[in-house]
Every structure is written in C-alpha cells, then in structure tokens.
Scaffold this motif. Structure first.
Motif, PDB file in Angstrom:
ATOM      1  N   TYR A 287      41.623 -38.531  31.637  1.00 16.85           N
ATOM      2  CA  TYR A 287      41.370 -37.944  30.324  1.00 16.85           C
ATOM      3  C   TYR A 287      40.879 -38.997  29.340  1.00 16.85           C
ATOM      4  O   TYR A 287      39.984 -38.736  28.542  1.00 16.85           O
ATOM      5  N   SER A 288      41.468 -40.172  29.373  1.00 16.75           N
ATOM      6  CA  SER A 288      41.087 -41.235  28.442  1.00 16.75           C
ATOM      7  C   SER A 288      39.611 -41.575  28.577  1.00 16.75           C
ATOM      8  O   SER A 288      38.892 -41.681  27.579  1.00 16.75           O
TER       9      SER A 288
ATOM     10  N   ASP B 280      49.726 -29.744  27.056  1.00 24.27           N
ATOM     11  CA  ASP B 280      48.430 -30.116  27.608  1.00 24.27           C
ATOM     12  C   ASP B 280      48.080 -31.514  27.077  1.00 24.27           C
ATOM     13  O   ASP B 280      47.760 -31.673  25.899  1.00 24.27           O
ATOM     14  N   LEU B 281      48.128 -32.503  27.959  1.00 25.32           N
ATOM     15  CA  LEU B 281      47.878 -33.886  27.555  1.00 25.32           C
ATOM     16  C   LEU B 281      46.464 -34.050  27.004  1.00 25.32           C
ATOM     17  O   LEU B 281      46.268 -34.709  25.976  1.00 25.32           O
ATOM     18  N   GLU B 282      45.498 -33.441  27.656  1.00 24.35           N
ATOM     19  CA  GLU B 282      44.117 -33.546  27.191  1.00 24.35           C
ATOM     20  C   GLU B 282      43.993 -32.997  25.763  1.00 24.35           C
ATOM     21  O   GLU B 282      43.397 -33.633  24.890  1.00 24.35           O
ATOM     22  N   ALA B 283      44.567 -31.835  25.514  1.00 28.90           N
ATOM     23  CA  ALA B 283      44.515 -31.237  24.172  1.00 28.90           C
ATOM     24  C   ALA B 283      45.275 -32.093  23.166  1.00 28.90           C
ATOM     25  O   ALA B 283      44.842 -32.240  22.014  1.00 28.90           O
ATOM     26  N   ASN B 284      46.388 -32.680  23.582  1.00 34.01           N
ATOM     27  CA  ASN B 284      47.174 -33.532  22.695  1.00 34.01           C
ATOM     28  C   ASN B 284      46.371 -34.762  22.264  1.00 34.01           C
ATOM     29  O   ASN B 284      46.386 -35.159  21.088  1.00 34.01           O
ATOM     30  N   ILE B 285      45.634 -35.361  23.198  1.00 33.79           N
ATOM     31  CA  ILE B 285      44.797 -36.520  22.873  1.00 33.79           C
ATOM     32  C   ILE B 285      43.691 -36.098  21.893  1.00 33.79           C
ATOM     33  O   ILE B 285      43.458 -36.763  20.877  1.00 33.79           O
TER      34      ILE B 285
ATOM     35  N   ILE C 221      50.330 -41.914  22.779  1.00 35.92           N
ATOM     36  CA  ILE C 221      51.093 -40.806  23.314  1.00 35.92           C
ATOM     37  C   ILE C 221      51.870 -41.365  24.495  1.00 35.92           C
ATOM     38  O   ILE C 221      51.269 -41.798  25.487  1.00 35.92           O
ATOM     39  N   GLN C 222      53.152 -41.388  24.361  1.00 39.37           N
ATOM     40  CA  GLN C 222      53.969 -41.951  25.427  1.00 39.37           C
ATOM     41  C   GLN C 222      53.940 -41.035  26.646  1.00 39.37           C
ATOM     42  O   GLN C 222      54.060 -39.815  26.516  1.00 39.37           O
ATOM     43  N   LEU C 223      53.751 -41.619  27.811  1.00 41.83           N
ATOM     44  CA  LEU C 223      53.761 -40.859  29.052  1.00 41.83           C
ATOM     45  C   LEU C 223      55.123 -40.972  29.733  1.00 41.83           C
ATOM     46  O   LEU C 223      55.724 -39.978  30.108  1.00 41.83           O
ATOM     47  N   TRP C 224      55.623 -42.196  29.885  1.00 39.19           N
ATOM     48  CA  TRP C 224      56.879 -42.439  30.572  1.00 39.19           C
ATOM     49  C   TRP C 224      57.541 -43.666  29.961  1.00 39.19           C
ATOM     50  O   TRP C 224      56.873 -44.652  29.638  1.00 39.19           O
TER      51      TRP C 224
ATOM     52  N   VAL D  92      49.203 -43.442  26.548  1.00 36.90           N
ATOM     53  CA  VAL D  92      47.779 -43.360  26.255  1.00 36.90           C
ATOM     54  C   VAL D  92      47.638 -43.941  24.850  1.00 36.90           C
ATOM     55  O   VAL D  92      48.232 -43.433  23.904  1.00 36.90           O
ATOM     56  N   ALA D  93      46.873 -45.028  24.755  1.00 35.69           N
ATOM     57  CA  ALA D  93      46.679 -45.692  23.470  1.00 35.69           C
ATOM     58  C   ALA D  93      45.282 -45.378  22.951  1.00 35.69           C
ATOM     59  O   ALA D  93      44.331 -45.237  23.722  1.00 35.69           O
TER      60      ALA D  93
END
Length: 154
Positions: free
Chosen positions: A47-48, A138-143, A115-118, A97-98
């Motif tokens: 996604y990044s 949804d990680l993509e939407a969150n980014i 966005i912290q993943l783990w 994800v920075a």
C-alpha cells in the motif's frame, strides 16, 4: 517516546483509536501470529508504494515536496539497519506505516504521521502486543484518509 511527547506539544497527536487494534496477550504470541504480522507488514509495504505514487503529485500541487510512505521498524526506538519483520516477536519491536514530506529523514522523531501495525511490549511479568485489526479496518483507506488530512493542513 520523545516523538509522542513532541506530538502532544505540537498539536499533531496521532489519532490511533484503541478500537483499531487487537490486544494480544503474551501467551498468544507465537509463530502463527508471526506469519500474520509479516503478512500485515507486507501489505503495508505494498500500500505504501502504490499510495505514495498516487499522492506524490497531489502533495506537490499543495507545496508539499518529497512525499515518502514506508513501513519502518524499530526495537525500543532504535531503527537497526538489518531489522526485518522476522524480528517481530522480539520485545519492544514496533512496525508502522510512516508518512513524511518536505525534507524528510528516516528518523523516528521526523515522522509527520504514522499508523502503527504491530507493537510488542515485553516489560514486566507479562508482555502484550497490539496488532492493527484488518478484520474491522481498511489499512489502505486509513493511509489515504490521513494523507487527505495532511493535504488540508496549512
């Protein structure tokens, strides 16, 4: 740690609602979980890369140069050059994800947003992990949502 305090004082505190994360007790941190963490980080990397290409021109049109979105990892705040997702079960490991722009660096304190993943905190008698909940969010939407917020900032 300094990054979180800095954000409090600069008014850029992260909107990481606790409901976006699943708490994982130490007794459930195992090789099966590791495979899920690795898959999450790979998804974050995918996604990044795609979203960075999509948003670079939008950022440049708004005077925000050098957009960079990447998955970064650290152990107790130290970004080690050989650190990979294979280390995700080590204590104090964190992946996120920075997002950065305008003269970014890869240093933790320089992130505009993440966005912290783990994160695996192993202190005390028991450790606990927090994992981004892909089953609900949804990680993509969150980014992308965060990028839109950044674009609206002066």
């Amino acid at each position: 740690m300094f990054n979180k305090f800095k954000l409090l004082f600069t008014g850029k505190q992260q909107d990481e609602a606790s409901d976006k994360y699943v708490e994982v007790p130490a007794n459930e941190i195992n090789e099966d979980l590791k495979s899920h963490i690795i898959a999450l980080e790979k998804l974050g990397e995918k996604y990044s890369e795609v979203i960075e290409k999509e948003y670079t021109s939008k950022f440049e049109c708004n005077g925000k140069k050098n957009l960079k979105i990447w998955v970064c990892r650290d152990i107790d705040g130290d970004q080690l050059p050989d650190l990979t997702s294979n280390h995700c079960l080590e204590g104090e490991y964190r992946s996120q994800v920075a997002i950065n722009f305008d003269g970014f660096t890869d240093e933790e304190d320089a992130y505009v947003y993440y966005i912290q993943l783990w994160y695996y905190f192993s202190g005390g008698r028991k450790g606990i992990g927090t994992l981004y909940d892909l089953s609900k969010y949804d990680l993509e939407a969150n980014i992308k949502d965060q990028l839109e917020v950044i674009l609206k900032e002066v």
